[in-house]
Design a protein around this motif. Structure first.
Motif, PDB file in Angstrom:
ATOM      1  N   GLY A 205     -43.155  27.813  -1.743  1.00  0.00           N
ATOM      2  CA  GLY A 205     -43.071  26.361  -1.734  1.00  0.00           C
ATOM      3  C   GLY A 205     -41.668  25.796  -1.654  1.00  0.00           C
ATOM      4  N   ASN A 206     -40.718  26.392  -2.377  1.00  0.00           N
ATOM      5  CA  ASN A 206     -39.366  25.832  -2.352  1.00  0.00           C
ATOM      6  C   ASN A 206     -38.732  25.947  -0.976  1.00  0.00           C
ATOM      7  OD1 ASN A 206     -39.396  28.643  -2.934  1.00  0.00           O
ATOM      8  ND2 ASN A 206     -37.280  28.567  -3.633  1.00  0.00           N
ATOM      9  N   PHE A 207     -39.029  27.039  -0.249  1.00  0.00           N
ATOM     10  CA  PHE A 207     -38.480  27.198   1.097  1.00  0.00           C
ATOM     11  C   PHE A 207     -39.206  26.295   2.089  1.00  0.00           C
ATOM     12  CE2 PHE A 207     -37.137  31.088  -0.988  1.00  0.00           C
ATOM     13  CZ  PHE A 207     -35.810  31.172  -0.577  1.00  0.00           C
ATOM     14  N   ALA A 208     -40.487  26.072   1.869  1.00  0.00           N
ATOM     15  CA  ALA A 208     -41.235  25.147   2.722  1.00  0.00           C
ATOM     16  C   ALA A 208     -40.671  23.733   2.582  1.00  0.00           C
ATOM     17  CB  ALA A 208     -42.713  25.168   2.350  1.00  0.00           C
ATOM     18  N   LEU A 209     -40.428  23.301   1.358  1.00  0.00           N
ATOM     19  CA  LEU A 209     -39.895  21.958   1.132  1.00  0.00           C
ATOM     20  C   LEU A 209     -38.478  21.813   1.695  1.00  0.00           C
ATOM     21  CD1 LEU A 209     -41.201  21.361  -2.495  1.00  0.00           C
ATOM     22  CD2 LEU A 209     -42.009  20.252  -0.412  1.00  0.00           C
ATOM     23  N   ALA A 210     -37.678  22.874   1.543  1.00  0.00           N
ATOM     24  CA  ALA A 210     -36.312  22.832   2.076  1.00  0.00           C
ATOM     25  C   ALA A 210     -36.314  22.691   3.593  1.00  0.00           C
ATOM     26  CB  ALA A 210     -35.546  24.084   1.665  1.00  0.00           C
ATOM     27  N   ALA A 211     -37.371  23.202   4.231  1.00  0.00           N
ATOM     28  CA  ALA A 211     -37.493  23.115   5.691  1.00  0.00           C
ATOM     29  C   ALA A 211     -38.271  21.871   6.122  1.00  0.00           C
ATOM     30  CB  ALA A 211     -38.185  24.366   6.224  1.00  0.00           C
ATOM     31  N   LYS A 212     -38.478  20.935   5.198  1.00  0.00           N
ATOM     32  CA  LYS A 212     -39.183  19.672   5.461  1.00  0.00           C
ATOM     33  C   LYS A 212     -40.639  19.890   5.851  1.00  0.00           C
ATOM     34  CE  LYS A 212     -35.180  17.576   5.022  1.00  0.00           C
ATOM     35  NZ  LYS A 212     -34.842  16.908   3.745  1.00  0.00           N
ATOM     36  N   MET A 213     -41.238  20.966   5.363  1.00  0.00           N
ATOM     37  CA  MET A 213     -42.653  21.212   5.601  1.00  0.00           C
ATOM     38  C   MET A 213     -43.468  20.483   4.531  1.00  0.00           C
ATOM     39  SD  MET A 213     -42.348  25.312   6.428  1.00  0.00           S
ATOM     40  CE  MET A 213     -44.075  25.595   6.820  1.00  0.00           C
ATOM     41  N   ASN A 214     -44.651  20.027   4.909  1.00  0.00           N
ATOM     42  CA  ASN A 214     -45.540  19.352   3.971  1.00  0.00           C
ATOM     43  C   ASN A 214     -46.444  20.390   3.325  1.00  0.00           C
ATOM     44  OD1 ASN A 214     -47.525  17.839   2.667  1.00  0.00           O
ATOM     45  ND2 ASN A 214     -47.532  16.240   4.222  1.00  0.00           N
ATOM     46  N   LEU A 215     -46.414  20.463   2.006  1.00  0.00           N
ATOM     47  CA  LEU A 215     -47.239  21.450   1.314  1.00  0.00           C
ATOM     48  C   LEU A 215     -48.716  21.302   1.673  1.00  0.00           C
ATOM     49  CD1 LEU A 215     -45.721  21.371  -2.306  1.00  0.00           C
ATOM     50  CD2 LEU A 215     -45.223  23.003  -0.476  1.00  0.00           C
ATOM     51  N   LEU A 216     -49.143  20.080   1.871  1.00  0.00           N
ATOM     52  CA  LEU A 216     -50.560  19.831   2.144  1.00  0.00           C
ATOM     53  C   LEU A 216     -50.958  20.178   3.576  1.00  0.00           C
ATOM     54  CD1 LEU A 216     -51.043  16.487   0.166  1.00  0.00           C
ATOM     55  CD2 LEU A 216     -51.404  18.843  -0.594  1.00  0.00           C
ATOM     56  N   ASP A 217     -49.985  20.581   4.426  1.00  0.00           N
ATOM     57  CA  ASP A 217     -50.303  21.038   5.780  1.00  0.00           C
ATOM     58  C   ASP A 217     -50.720  22.506   5.805  1.00  0.00           C
ATOM     59  OD1 ASP A 217     -49.829  18.594   6.941  1.00  0.00           O
ATOM     60  OD2 ASP A 217     -47.757  19.056   7.530  1.00  0.00           O
ATOM     61  N   ALA A 218     -50.550  23.200   4.689  1.00  0.00           N
ATOM     62  CA  ALA A 218     -50.908  24.615   4.632  1.00  0.00           C
ATOM     63  C   ALA A 218     -52.413  24.793   4.793  1.00  0.00           C
ATOM     64  CB  ALA A 218     -50.455  25.218   3.302  1.00  0.00           C
ATOM     65  N   LEU A 219     -52.809  25.884   5.441  1.00  0.00           N
ATOM     66  CA  LEU A 219     -54.232  26.202   5.554  1.00  0.00           C
ATOM     67  C   LEU A 219     -54.791  26.583   4.186  1.00  0.00           C
ATOM     68  CD1 LEU A 219     -54.374  28.346   8.847  1.00  0.00           C
ATOM     69  CD2 LEU A 219     -54.494  25.860   8.561  1.00  0.00           C
ATOM     70  N   ALA A 220     -53.934  27.105   3.331  1.00  0.00           N
ATOM     71  CA  ALA A 220     -54.328  27.468   1.969  1.00  0.00           C
ATOM     72  C   ALA A 220     -53.096  27.443   1.082  1.00  0.00           C
ATOM     73  CB  ALA A 220     -54.971  28.851   1.940  1.00  0.00           C
ATOM     74  N   LEU A 221     -53.282  27.028  -0.158  1.00  0.00           N
ATOM     75  CA  LEU A 221     -52.208  27.031  -1.132  1.00  0.00           C
ATOM     76  C   LEU A 221     -52.502  28.059  -2.207  1.00  0.00           C
ATOM     77  CD1 LEU A 221     -51.505  23.202  -1.567  1.00  0.00           C
ATOM     78  CD2 LEU A 221     -50.016  24.879  -0.450  1.00  0.00           C
ATOM     79  N   GLU A 222     -51.464  28.675  -2.671  1.00  0.00           N
ATOM     80  CA  GLU A 222     -51.560  29.722  -3.688  1.00  0.00           C
ATOM     81  C   GLU A 222     -52.169  29.218  -4.996  1.00  0.00           C
ATOM     82  OE1 GLU A 222     -48.147  32.399  -6.003  1.00  0.00           O
ATOM     83  OE2 GLU A 222     -47.605  30.547  -4.940  1.00  0.00           O
ATOM     84  N   LYS A 265     -46.827  15.690  -4.724  1.00  0.00           N
ATOM     85  CA  LYS A 265     -48.169  16.051  -4.278  1.00  0.00           C
ATOM     86  C   LYS A 265     -48.184  17.477  -3.725  1.00  0.00           C
ATOM     87  CE  LYS A 265     -49.537  11.296  -3.367  1.00  0.00           C
ATOM     88  NZ  LYS A 265     -49.956  10.289  -2.366  1.00  0.00           N
ATOM     89  N   GLY A 266     -49.193  18.221  -4.126  1.00  0.00           N
ATOM     90  CA  GLY A 266     -49.307  19.608  -3.698  1.00  0.00           C
ATOM     91  C   GLY A 266     -48.756  20.586  -4.700  1.00  0.00           C
ATOM     92  N   PHE A 267     -47.994  20.112  -5.685  1.00  0.00           N
ATOM     93  CA  PHE A 267     -47.431  20.996  -6.715  1.00  0.00           C
ATOM     94  C   PHE A 267     -48.558  21.464  -7.629  1.00  0.00           C
ATOM     95  CE2 PHE A 267     -43.619  19.676  -4.981  1.00  0.00           C
ATOM     96  CZ  PHE A 267     -42.496  20.128  -5.658  1.00  0.00           C
ATOM     97  N   GLY A 268     -48.595  22.767  -7.890  1.00  0.00           N
ATOM     98  CA  GLY A 268     -49.620  23.322  -8.763  1.00  0.00           C
ATOM     99  C   GLY A 268     -49.239  23.148 -10.221  1.00  0.00           C
ATOM    100  N   LYS A 269     -50.175  22.669 -11.021  1.00  0.00           N
ATOM    101  CA  LYS A 269     -49.911  22.421 -12.434  1.00  0.00           C
ATOM    102  C   LYS A 269     -50.133  23.687 -13.260  1.00  0.00           C
ATOM    103  CE  LYS A 269     -51.160  17.528 -12.150  1.00  0.00           C
ATOM    104  NZ  LYS A 269     -52.082  16.466 -12.605  1.00  0.00           N
TER     105      LYS A 269
END
Length: 275
Positions: A205-222, A265-269
């Protein structure tokens, strides 16, 4: 008279020694000041301190300065030296290994919502579409590779042997790979760019955000294990200090969760927030 002078001399010596002891700086002395510095890596976690933690502490009378770092080494060194009083950038596994290797006495105070690893693709719109022989870029470090394999198993793309330690899963622990996925280990920083050249990319996630990727665009989240969630760390000497207790109370407050829900948004609690 001589006895009186001796007594005075002893008092002065004790006073000097006490003053010397109380003048020590660094992480091994409990902090009682209302002026605190919290370190964080630049990006979402410095934003989390600024937007979700700092305001709550200021309501409690603290003066808070957020100190940004650009690597994963200096924040713990600054914490250990007493240059900052807390930091937010690492998970428990990293903290424990770093503290052990560098002979530091640091403690995880509380876990916070964390950007999860995501499975991204420009070829597929669903994991159900994945073809046999698809290429999957994964992190080349053991800790994050384990996260990738766990996520792929959670989504039904492979099966890991039952007795494997989920924190140490590797490719050799895979017992079923029905899609015959081909794994391409890469440096974590290269994973966002790899989305263009592979079928699936497991991006932390941290590398995705650094690259301006939207977490919610993932096909699946961990479905992140708690040891992988980022934590606020303090020195062990300060673990039971008032400011540490106040940091925990702010993070456990409804106001903190409201900011997370709107700004992150998209951050896992962590588990404690779901109870």
């Amino acid at each position: 008279m001589r006895k009186w002078l001796t007594a005075v001399a002893l008092i002065l010596v004790v006073g000097v020694l006490t003053a010397c002891g109380s003048s020590k700086t660094g992480g091994q002395q409990a902090n009682t000041s209302k002026d605190i510095k919290i370190g964080a890596t630049a990006g979402p976690y410095s934003d989390m301190v600024t937007k979700a933690i700092k305001p709550g502490l200021e309501k409690l009378g603290y003066t808070v300065k957020v100190v940004e770092f650009s690597d994963y080494i200096q924040p713990n060194k600054a914490l250990n030296n007493g240059d900052i009083q807390a930091n937010l950038f690492q998970h428990t596994i990293y903290l424990e290994n770093f503290a052990k290797e560098n002979k530091m006495d640091l403690t995880a105070l509380i876990s916070v919502p964390t950007a999860p690893m995501g499975i991204y693709s420009k070829k597929y719109k669903s994991l159900n579409e994945v073809n046999a022989g698809a290429t999957v870029s994964i992190p080349n470090d053991p800790t994050n590779a384990a996260r990738a394999f766990n996520t792929l198993q959670d989504k039904g793309l492979l099966k890991i042997k039952k007795d494997a330690d989920p924190l140490k899963v590797s490719e050799k622990d895979i017992v079923e790979n029905p899609k015959k996925l081909v794994f391409k280990p890469l440096e974590a920083g290269q994973l966002p760019r790899s989305v263009d050249s592979v079928d699936l990319a497991a991006v932390p996630g941290n590398f995705a955000l650094a690259a301006k990727m939207n977490l919610l665009d993932a096909l699946a989240l961990e479905n992140m294990l708690d040891p992988y969630r980022n934590i606020v760390a303090v020195t062990t000497a300060n673990a039971n200090s008032q400011f540490a207790k106040d940091i925990k109370s702010v993070i456990q407050s409804p106001e903190f969760e409201k900011v997370i829900d709107t700004e992150f948004k998209g951050f896992g609690k962590p588990t404690w927030m779901k109870k």
